[in-house]
Design an enzyme around this catalytic site. Structure first.
Site, short mmCIF file in Angstrom:
data_model
loop_
_atom_site.label_atom_id
_atom_site.label_comp_id
_atom_site.label_asym_id
_atom_site.label_seq_id
_atom_site.Cartn_x
_atom_site.Cartn_y
_atom_site.Cartn_z
N PHE A 110 0.85 -1.19 0.00
CA PHE A 110 0.00 0.00 0.00
C PHE A 110 0.89 1.25 0.00
CE2 PHE A 110 -3.36 2.83 1.06
CZ PHE A 110 -4.55 2.18 0.80
N ALA A 124 3.83 2.15 4.77
CA ALA A 124 3.48 3.59 4.87
C ALA A 124 1.99 3.72 5.10
CB ALA A 124 3.89 4.30 3.58
N VAL A 125 1.65 4.25 6.26
CA VAL A 125 0.25 4.56 6.55
C VAL A 125 0.14 6.08 6.58
CG1 VAL A 125 -1.74 4.08 8.00
CG2 VAL A 125 0.18 2.49 7.99
N THR A 154 -6.76 7.66 4.91
CA THR A 154 -7.53 6.62 5.56
C THR A 154 -8.21 7.10 6.84
OG1 THR A 154 -7.45 4.48 6.66
CG2 THR A 154 -5.39 5.71 6.62
N HIS A 165 -9.38 5.07 8.87
CA HIS A 165 -9.02 4.10 9.92
C HIS A 165 -7.50 4.06 10.15
CE1 HIS A 165 -9.17 1.84 6.15
NE2 HIS A 165 -8.49 0.87 6.68
N1 INI Z 1 -2.57 0.19 4.41
C1 INI Z 1 -1.38 0.84 4.44
O1 INI Z 1 -0.32 0.18 4.52
N2 INI Z 1 -1.33 2.19 4.41
C2 INI Z 1 -2.47 2.96 4.33
O2 INI Z 1 -2.35 4.21 4.30
C3 INI Z 1 -3.72 2.29 4.27
N3 INI Z 1 -4.95 3.04 4.10
O3 INI Z 1 -4.87 4.22 3.73
O4 INI Z 1 -6.02 2.53 4.31
C4 INI Z 1 -3.74 0.88 4.31
N4 INI Z 1 -4.91 0.20 4.28
C5 INI Z 1 -4.98 -1.19 3.91
C6 INI Z 1 -4.83 -2.12 5.09
O5 INI Z 1 -3.50 -2.12 5.57
C7 INI Z 1 -5.17 -3.57 4.68
O6 INI Z 1 -4.29 -4.00 3.68
C8 INI Z 1 -6.61 -3.71 4.17
O7 INI Z 1 -7.54 -3.21 5.12
C9 INI Z 1 -6.96 -5.19 3.87
O8 INI Z 1 -6.83 -6.01 5.02
#
Ligand code: INI
Length: 169
Positions: A22, A80-81, A86, A88
């Site tokens: 992601f 990277a989040v 997001t 969440h």
């Molecule tokens: N996952 C990330 O690594 N970074 C993000 O910024 C992000 N956002 O924005 O939602 C994100 N979401 C996906 C999450 O990690 C899971 O892969 C998904 O929910 C499926 O289980």
């Protein structure tokens, strides 16, 4: 008094790198930084396994699988989040960090933490080879230092164990 300090040496180390896809334009740079650091410090390319997962949420589960295999001296985890993207954010970032911290203690294997948690893209880019360096490199560096520290602590504990055995025989 004894002081223990790890050297940043990767010779003979087996390393697992877990990469969240992601925000891949960021995480690919973190992976590059981590690999460069590992190889620069003596880890053989063939002694690194790279495991890709969809997002940060999946990082702890994949890390747990690698640790359970008992093949690695350390793991490096990158992802990277980005808050702007997001709602969440807190759940994904918080649970990933908590899960990894728990695994590190449970398995007593160092996990270099290269999971960016930023408010926006610019902050993430700055930490993925930009103005604030590359947190993938930093995570790999910490993992190597901790792996060496753990080896030294193991070695320091070993003679005491042997003398205990001798005294009971
Ligand atoms: N996952 C990330 O690594 N970074 C993000 O910024 C992000 N956002 O924005 O939602 C994100 N979401 C996906 C999450 O990690 C899971 O892969 C998904 O929910 C499926 O289980």
């Amino acid at each position: 008094m004894a002081e223990f300090r790890g050297a940043v040496s990767g010779e003979g180390r087996r390393i697992g790198v877990v990469v969240s896809r992601f925000n891949e334009e960021i995480t690919s740079k973190l992976l590059e930084g981590a690999m460069e650091c590992l190889v620069r410090h003596g880890v053989r390319f063939q002694d690194v396994d790279v495991v890709m997962v969809p997002g940060a949420w999946e990082l702890p589960a994949a890390a747990e699988r690698l640790l359970a295999a008992e093949r690695y001296d350390a793991l490096v985890v990158v992802g990277a989040v980005i808050r702007g993207e997001t709602p969440h954010f807190d759940f994904v970032a918080g649970e990933a960090a908590r899960g990894l911290a728990q695994l590190q203690r449970e398995f007593a294997v160092p996990i270099g933490f290269g999971l960016l948690t930023t408010d926006n893209d610019e902050q993430a880019e700055a930490r993925a080879g930009g103005a604030h360096g590359n947190k993938g490199w930093d995570a790999a560096l910490a993992a190597l230092e901790m792996a060496d520290l753990f080896s030294r602590l193991d070695a320091a504990e070993a003679p005491e164990d042997e003398s205990d055995d001798a005294s009971t025989s």
